[in-house]
Design a protein around this motif. Structure first.
Motif, short mmCIF file in Angstrom:
data_model
loop_
_atom_site.label_atom_id
_atom_site.label_comp_id
_atom_site.label_asym_id
_atom_site.label_seq_id
_atom_site.Cartn_x
_atom_site.Cartn_y
_atom_site.Cartn_z
N ASN A 119 0.80 -1.22 0.00
CA ASN A 119 0.00 0.00 0.00
C ASN A 119 0.83 1.28 0.00
O ASN A 119 0.44 2.28 -0.58
N ASP A 163 2.32 10.13 -11.13
CA ASP A 163 1.29 9.27 -10.54
C ASP A 163 1.84 7.94 -10.04
O ASP A 163 1.10 6.96 -9.91
N HIS A 166 -0.19 8.37 -5.07
CA HIS A 166 -1.43 9.13 -5.17
C HIS A 166 -1.18 10.56 -4.69
O HIS A 166 -0.65 10.77 -3.60
N THR A 202 -5.90 9.13 4.32
CA THR A 202 -7.05 8.26 4.16
C THR A 202 -8.08 8.51 5.25
O THR A 202 -7.74 8.93 6.37
N LYS A 241 -12.57 7.11 -2.90
CA LYS A 241 -11.24 7.50 -3.39
C LYS A 241 -10.32 7.88 -2.23
O LYS A 241 -9.14 7.50 -2.21
N ASP A 301 -6.95 5.95 -1.87
CA ASP A 301 -5.85 6.73 -2.40
C ASP A 301 -5.18 7.63 -1.36
O ASP A 301 -4.06 8.09 -1.56
N ASP A 338 1.39 7.00 -0.55
CA ASP A 338 0.49 5.92 -0.95
C ASP A 338 0.76 5.52 -2.39
O ASP A 338 0.66 6.32 -3.31
N ASN A 362 0.40 3.84 -6.05
CA ASN A 362 -0.70 3.79 -7.00
C ASN A 362 -0.65 2.48 -7.79
O ASN A 362 -0.02 2.40 -8.85
N SER A 387 -2.79 1.20 -9.59
CA SER A 387 -3.46 1.26 -10.89
C SER A 387 -2.50 1.71 -11.99
O SER A 387 -2.83 1.62 -13.18
N ASP A 421 -5.51 -0.15 -4.09
CA ASP A 421 -6.42 -0.13 -5.22
C ASP A 421 -6.97 -1.55 -5.40
O ASP A 421 -6.21 -2.51 -5.55
#
Length: 618
Positions: A241, A257, A260, A268, A286, A290, A299, A301, A303, A336
């Motif tokens: 994470n 990116d 995040h 969070t 989100k 994120d 954090d 990412n 994705s 994610d």
């Protein structure tokens, strides 16, 4: 002859120049090496160095380059090669400008261990011993501090590093084994260069390097080897994470990116329910996934395909390199969702028997079950996490309250524990749940119950005999206590005897206090017995509605049956075996696993107040 000598001399200095230039141009290569014969033959190598992206890349020996990916940061190149049918070897990457090689880099493709892909993992026949390396034992005081690491050891400060290390763990493996533990879970050992609180290891600054204050990568391999000599297993605490703010990439991100950004930092909301709540706002969902866990932990990412692939390869690299037997994944449900499902699947595709338990800290069985592989609850939303195991936090919640409730009530006392198991239908695989009554983030069990040995016996016996994989947090077995309200350092105290000069050495029988020995003897006897009980490992479970604060359940296979009676009353209770005849069947006696005493199952069974009876039926 002179011309040949001049040419040879020129070639020599050219190679020297290229070598020196390579040293200055390439600052990082990750993974640092790889393995031949992987299920997924594609390998993406990160090369990092000043303006390295200005170069074109080629590789020796006819190896195929699938792609070369450059980002907005010219200091990175991601080179993907195809290793299918490529034998172990040392290949050479060449970096060129204007069709002239400016520098090269050797890269090793190593031989895998035999049957590496089919390696076995931890399961419900194991007992996992969880420890914090910094607080367990200091085997080498020379590595307490390191010139490149910001935080220095200060054992007087509960929040600082205390000097425990890998060598300290290795020296005390006999102790862990004597307890009946068969697997070791250490909180993260990779480098964490935070200026304070770095001992916990969850803000990693280099995920390919063991923190030098714990030892070296080679010492981690030694730990793995020593465990395997004892037929014990090594579980790595893996963090997908987030990293720490001091991670080397945070100084020069590959892409904006990679982490995040909001832009920059946003914390969070910790509301993991937003990840499946059909009524949740997109903004809340989100922020949960994120947002940063804390300000010092950027954090990641998942994705972003580059990030996801980096994490997959890093995890596989550690499995191969350190011969790991499993993962525990921190803050699993903050990742994610789709990305972490792909990460998990990539690991288990490579290693079909590899177990991974995710931290899904929720207080509802349906919400936890959502995250286990092949969950019917997740399927409602067409989601499959691919995660084999989750942590049974609701059982922990029940165990840390029930034994202070001595009166029989509709939903209190032992009904809390009974009710936890009534929801087992929600889980795809109850045998693959991690069970525990405390860990490094919770109040100490013995603090909550004020070192009441009887309550410890009841809870530990339940942990040892219900479905799932039991986990023991270091020090419970000697009665260690600690209140989280007084700071995390209070629940992560040094194990007595782990440091030279400790007055109390609980690693040895001669060094333990009477109370420590009482706790240790019971725990060791219970889990040494558990090693032998197939009914407890993989058997089915039948439990009976508690009556008068007495809870009875059975674990059984076709040939073996274990009967457990928990009496949470302050006084003795008598139970009639006739009520449990469906499970007792033709068995005539039960052998108490603690005392060895035989009990006649045709007579009423008397159980002392606040005690537990564990019997093998014969």
């Amino acid at each position: 002859m002179k011309k040949i000598n001049k040419l040879s001399n020129w070639s020599f200095w050219l190679l020297v120049f290229i070598s020196i230039n390579s040293w200055s141009q390439i600052q990082r290569v990750e993974p640092p090496f790889w393995y031949a014969g992987m299920n997924n033959p594609e390998l993406q190598i990160l090369f990092y160095g000043e303006n390295i992206a200005e170069n074109e890349v080629s590789v020796s020996n006819g190896i195929s380059i699938k792609s070369v990916q450059k980002t907005e940061n010219p200091n990175y190149i991601f080179v993907t090669i195809d290793t299918k049918d490529v034998a172990p070897q040392e290949m050479l990457f060449s970096f060129s400008k204007n069709k002239k090689v400016t520098f090269t880099k050797k890269y090793a493709l190593k031989q895998r261990r035999e049957n590496s892909a089919s390696r076995q993992s931890y399961d419900s026949s194991d007992l996992i011993y969880l420890l914090m390396p910094d607080r367990f034992a200091n085997g080498n005081s020379k590595n307490d501090n390191h010139k490149a690491m910001l935080e220095k050891a200060n054992r007087d400060n509960p929040s600082s590093r205390h000097g425990g290390d890998i060598e300290g763990v290795i020296r005390n493996l006999d102790y862990i084994q004597e307890l009946g533990a068969t697997a070791l879970w250490a909180t993260p050992l990779c480098e964490d260069n935070d200026s304070q609180g770095s001992y916990h290891g969850y803000a990693q600054s280099d995920v390919y390097r063991i923190d030098p204050r714990y030892g070296t990568n080679e010492e981690y391999l030694k730990l793995s080897s020593e465990l395997h000599k004892r037929k014990m297993k090594l579980i790595m605490d893996y963090v997908t994470n987030h990293w720490g703010m001091e991670h080397w990439m945070m100084k020069d991100l590959p892409t904006y990116d990679w982490i995040h950004q909001f832009p920059g930092y946003a914390q969070t909301n910790y509301r993991m329910t937003t990840q499946f709540d059909p009524n949740a706002s997109k903004k809340d969902a989100k922020l949960c996934a994120d947002g940063w866990f804390v300000k010092s932990m950027p954090d990641l990412n998942q994705s972003n395909p580059l990030v996801l692939n980096y994490l997959i390869q890093n995890a596989i690299w550690w499995i191969e390199y350190a011969n790991l037997d499993g993962f525990r994944v921190d803050t699993y449900s903050y990742n994610d969702k789709e990305g972490i499902a792909k990460w998990t699947k990539a690991i288990t595709d490579e290693y079909p028997n590899f177990n991974i338990v995710g931290e899904v800290w929720m207080q509802d069985q349906a919400q936890m079950a959502y995250w286990q592989k092949d969950s019917k609850i997740g399927a409602i939303q067409n989601y499959n996490s691919n995660l084999p195991s989750v942590m049974d936090f609701t059982l922990m919640d029940a165990l840390t309250v029930a034994f202070n409730e001595n009166q029989s009530d509709w939903d209190k006392g032992l009904f809390r524990i009974y009710n936890n198991f009534t929801n087992d239908f929600l889980y795809p695989n109850t045998n693959n749940l991690l069970t525990f009554f405390e860990n490094h983030d919770t109040n100490r069990f013995n603090e909550l119950y004020e070192n009441d040995f009887k309550k410890y016996q009841m809870a530990m016996s339940i942990l040892a005999t219900v479905r799932g994989i039991p986990q023991l947090y270091y020090g419970s077995e000697i009665g260690m206590a600690g209140n989280k309200k007084d700071g995390d350092g209070n629940i992560r105290q040094d194990f007595p005897g782990g440091w030279d000069g400790d007055v109390n050495n609980a690693f040895t029988k001669a060094g333990r206090t009477a109370q420590q020995q009482q706790f240790f003897d019971f725990t060791s006897k219970l889990f040494q017995w558990r090693k032998t009980s197939e009914a407890v490992h993989f058997g089915k479970m039948t439990h009976y509605v508690p009556e008068n604060n007495v809870y009875v359940y059975f674990r059984f296979t076709d040939s073996k049956t274990v009967m457990v009676v928990v009496n949470n009353n302050l006084i003795s209770s008598e139970i009639n075996p006739i009520r449990f005849q469906d499970n007792i069947k033709d068995f005539k006696t039960g052998k108490d696993v603690f005392s060895g005493k035989q009990m006649n199952l045709e007579n009423n069974i008397v159980v002392e107040g606040q005690s537990v009876l564990v019997m093998e039926l014969e």
